[in-house]
Write a protein that holds these residues in place. Structure first.
Motif, PDB file in Angstrom:
ATOM      1  N   LEU A   1       0.867  -1.175   0.000  1.00 31.29           N
ATOM      2  CA  LEU A   1       0.000   0.000   0.000  1.00 31.29           C
ATOM      3  C   LEU A   1       0.897   1.215   0.000  1.00 31.29           C
ATOM      4  O   LEU A   1       1.943   1.224   0.646  1.00 31.29           O
ATOM      5  N   TYR A   2       0.494   2.235  -0.727  1.00 35.43           N
ATOM      6  CA  TYR A   2       1.280   3.463  -0.713  1.00 35.43           C
ATOM      7  C   TYR A   2       0.360   4.644  -0.497  1.00 35.43           C
ATOM      8  O   TYR A   2      -0.841   4.586  -0.760  1.00 35.43           O
ATOM      9  N   LEU A   3       0.945   5.697   0.023  1.00 42.72           N
ATOM     10  CA  LEU A   3       0.196   6.884   0.414  1.00 42.72           C
ATOM     11  C   LEU A   3       0.609   8.053  -0.454  1.00 42.72           C
ATOM     12  O   LEU A   3       1.802   8.336  -0.579  1.00 42.72           O
ATOM     13  N   HIS A   4      -0.364   8.693  -1.063  1.00 37.05           N
ATOM     14  CA  HIS A   4      -0.135   9.914  -1.819  1.00 37.05           C
ATOM     15  C   HIS A   4      -0.681  11.083  -1.029  1.00 37.05           C
ATOM     16  O   HIS A   4      -1.778  10.998  -0.467  1.00 37.05           O
ATOM     17  N   VAL A   5       0.083  12.149  -0.950  1.00 35.33           N
ATOM     18  CA  VAL A   5      -0.365  13.404  -0.365  1.00 35.33           C
ATOM     19  C   VAL A   5      -0.273  14.442  -1.473  1.00 35.33           C
ATOM     20  O   VAL A   5       0.819  14.690  -1.993  1.00 35.33           O
ATOM     21  N   ASP A   6      -1.400  14.991  -1.843  1.00 38.57           N
ATOM     22  CA  ASP A   6      -1.473  15.950  -2.948  1.00 38.57           C
ATOM     23  C   ASP A   6      -0.760  15.426  -4.194  1.00 38.57           C
ATOM     24  O   ASP A   6      -0.012  16.136  -4.862  1.00 38.57           O
ATOM     25  N   GLY A   7      -0.979  14.130  -4.475  1.00 38.44           N
ATOM     26  CA  GLY A   7      -0.425  13.523  -5.680  1.00 38.44           C
ATOM     27  C   GLY A   7       1.021  13.089  -5.595  1.00 38.44           C
ATOM     28  O   GLY A   7       1.565  12.572  -6.568  1.00 38.44           O
ATOM     29  N   GLU A   8       1.663  13.284  -4.468  1.00 40.40           N
ATOM     30  CA  GLU A   8       3.073  12.899  -4.314  1.00 40.40           C
ATOM     31  C   GLU A   8       3.187  11.692  -3.394  1.00 40.40           C
ATOM     32  O   GLU A   8       2.500  11.609  -2.372  1.00 40.40           O
ATOM     33  N   LEU A   9       4.072  10.767  -3.740  1.00 37.81           N
ATOM     34  CA  LEU A   9       4.327   9.609  -2.896  1.00 37.81           C
ATOM     35  C   LEU A   9       4.882  10.081  -1.557  1.00 37.81           C
ATOM     36  O   LEU A   9       5.900  10.765  -1.506  1.00 37.81           O
ATOM     37  N   ALA A  10       4.201   9.741  -0.476  1.00 35.95           N
ATOM     38  CA  ALA A  10       4.635  10.152   0.859  1.00 35.95           C
ATOM     39  C   ALA A  10       5.151   8.979   1.677  1.00 35.95           C
ATOM     40  O   ALA A  10       5.934   9.170   2.606  1.00 35.95           O
ATOM     41  N   GLY A  11       4.732   7.763   1.352  1.00 37.19           N
ATOM     42  CA  GLY A  11       5.178   6.607   2.108  1.00 37.19           C
ATOM     43  C   GLY A  11       4.547   5.336   1.577  1.00 37.19           C
ATOM     44  O   GLY A  11       3.694   5.366   0.684  1.00 37.19           O
ATOM     45  N   TYR A  12       4.978   4.217   2.142  1.00 37.24           N
ATOM     46  CA  TYR A  12       4.443   2.922   1.725  1.00 37.24           C
ATOM     47  C   TYR A  12       4.607   1.914   2.849  1.00 37.24           C
ATOM     48  O   TYR A  12       5.390   2.112   3.788  1.00 37.24           O
ATOM     49  N   VAL A  13       3.863   0.838   2.744  1.00 37.35           N
ATOM     50  CA  VAL A  13       3.983  -0.283   3.669  1.00 37.35           C
ATOM     51  C   VAL A  13       3.880  -1.567   2.850  1.00 37.35           C
ATOM     52  O   VAL A  13       3.023  -1.691   1.979  1.00 37.35           O
ATOM     53  N   MET A  14       4.795  -2.471   3.104  1.00 35.00           N
ATOM     54  CA  MET A  14       4.796  -3.772   2.434  1.00 35.00           C
ATOM     55  C   MET A  14       4.483  -4.827   3.482  1.00 35.00           C
ATOM     56  O   MET A  14       4.977  -4.746   4.614  1.00 35.00           O
ATOM     57  N   TYR A  15       3.679  -5.799   3.101  1.00 35.51           N
ATOM     58  CA  TYR A  15       3.286  -6.848   4.038  1.00 35.51           C
ATOM     59  C   TYR A  15       3.210  -8.172   3.296  1.00 35.51           C
ATOM     60  O   TYR A  15       3.152  -8.214   2.062  1.00 35.51           O
ATOM     61  N   SER A  16       3.233  -9.257   4.052  1.00 37.52           N
ATOM     62  CA  SER A  16       3.113 -10.580   3.450  1.00 37.52           C
ATOM     63  C   SER A  16       2.423 -11.510   4.448  1.00 37.52           C
ATOM     64  O   SER A  16       2.332 -11.205   5.637  1.00 37.52           O
ATOM     65  N   TRP A  17       1.948 -12.610   3.942  1.00 36.68           N
ATOM     66  CA  TRP A  17       1.348 -13.628   4.799  1.00 36.68           C
ATOM     67  C   TRP A  17       1.978 -14.965   4.396  1.00 36.68           C
ATOM     68  O   TRP A  17       1.465 -15.712   3.572  1.00 36.68           O
TER      69      TRP A  17
END
Length: 154
Positions: A50-66
């Motif tokens: 999952l990644y987070l956009h703030v005003d169209g700019e990449l602000a962060g991400y989280v990677m996960y697995s199971w």
């Protein structure tokens, strides 16, 4: 007010992957970075990002697995420096925990450097407990807490 959106990475989103790889290289030391393995990680059927956009700019991400039906792991959580302290890491963590919860796992785990106090505090705020200290996890002079959060069986 900023326009904030959490998006799930689709498998064919090369531009976003390249942005995330750049951020990964900037935030994490070379020996901790998944940058060179990012494409391989994303090909796995048991992983998500999952990644987070703030005003169209990449602000962060989280990677996960199971890796199994018993537990999930948060393998990376990163927020660009200028977006830290604004709740974006918390937003990403909550979204990843919910994604993992949909897999019906009973536990979610992660590793974090004990010296990254804001990260440790964030995980504790969301119910993660320290399981153990793993000496030399990141490098010979950098340890990690293994943390976990159990879900109700109901």
């Amino acid at each position: 007010m900023a326009n904030v959106a959490i998006l799930e990475l689709s498998r064919n989103c090369a531009k976003t992957v390249e942005e995330i790889v750049k951020l990964e290289r900037k935030i994490f030391p070379k020996h901790e970075s998944l940058a060179s393995f990012f494409h391989d990680e994303l090909k796995k059927k048991n992983s998500g990002l999952l990644y987070l956009h703030v005003d169209g700019e990449l602000a962060g991400y989280v990677m996960y697995s199971w890796p199994s039906s018993l537990y999930a792991s948060i393998t990376k959580l990163a927020v660009k420096e200028q977006y830290r302290g604004q709740g974006h890491g918390e937003t990403l963590l909550k979204a990843a925990v919910e994604k993992c919860r949909t897999r019906k796992v009973s536990r979610i785990m992660l590793h974090v450097d004990p010296l990254r106090t804001p990260a440790v505090n964030l995980y504790k705020k969301y119910g993660f407990l320290v399981d153990t200290l793993i000496q030399g996890y990141y490098s010979s002079d950098r340890d990690a807490y293994r943390m976990y959060r159990d879900f109700d069986s109901s």
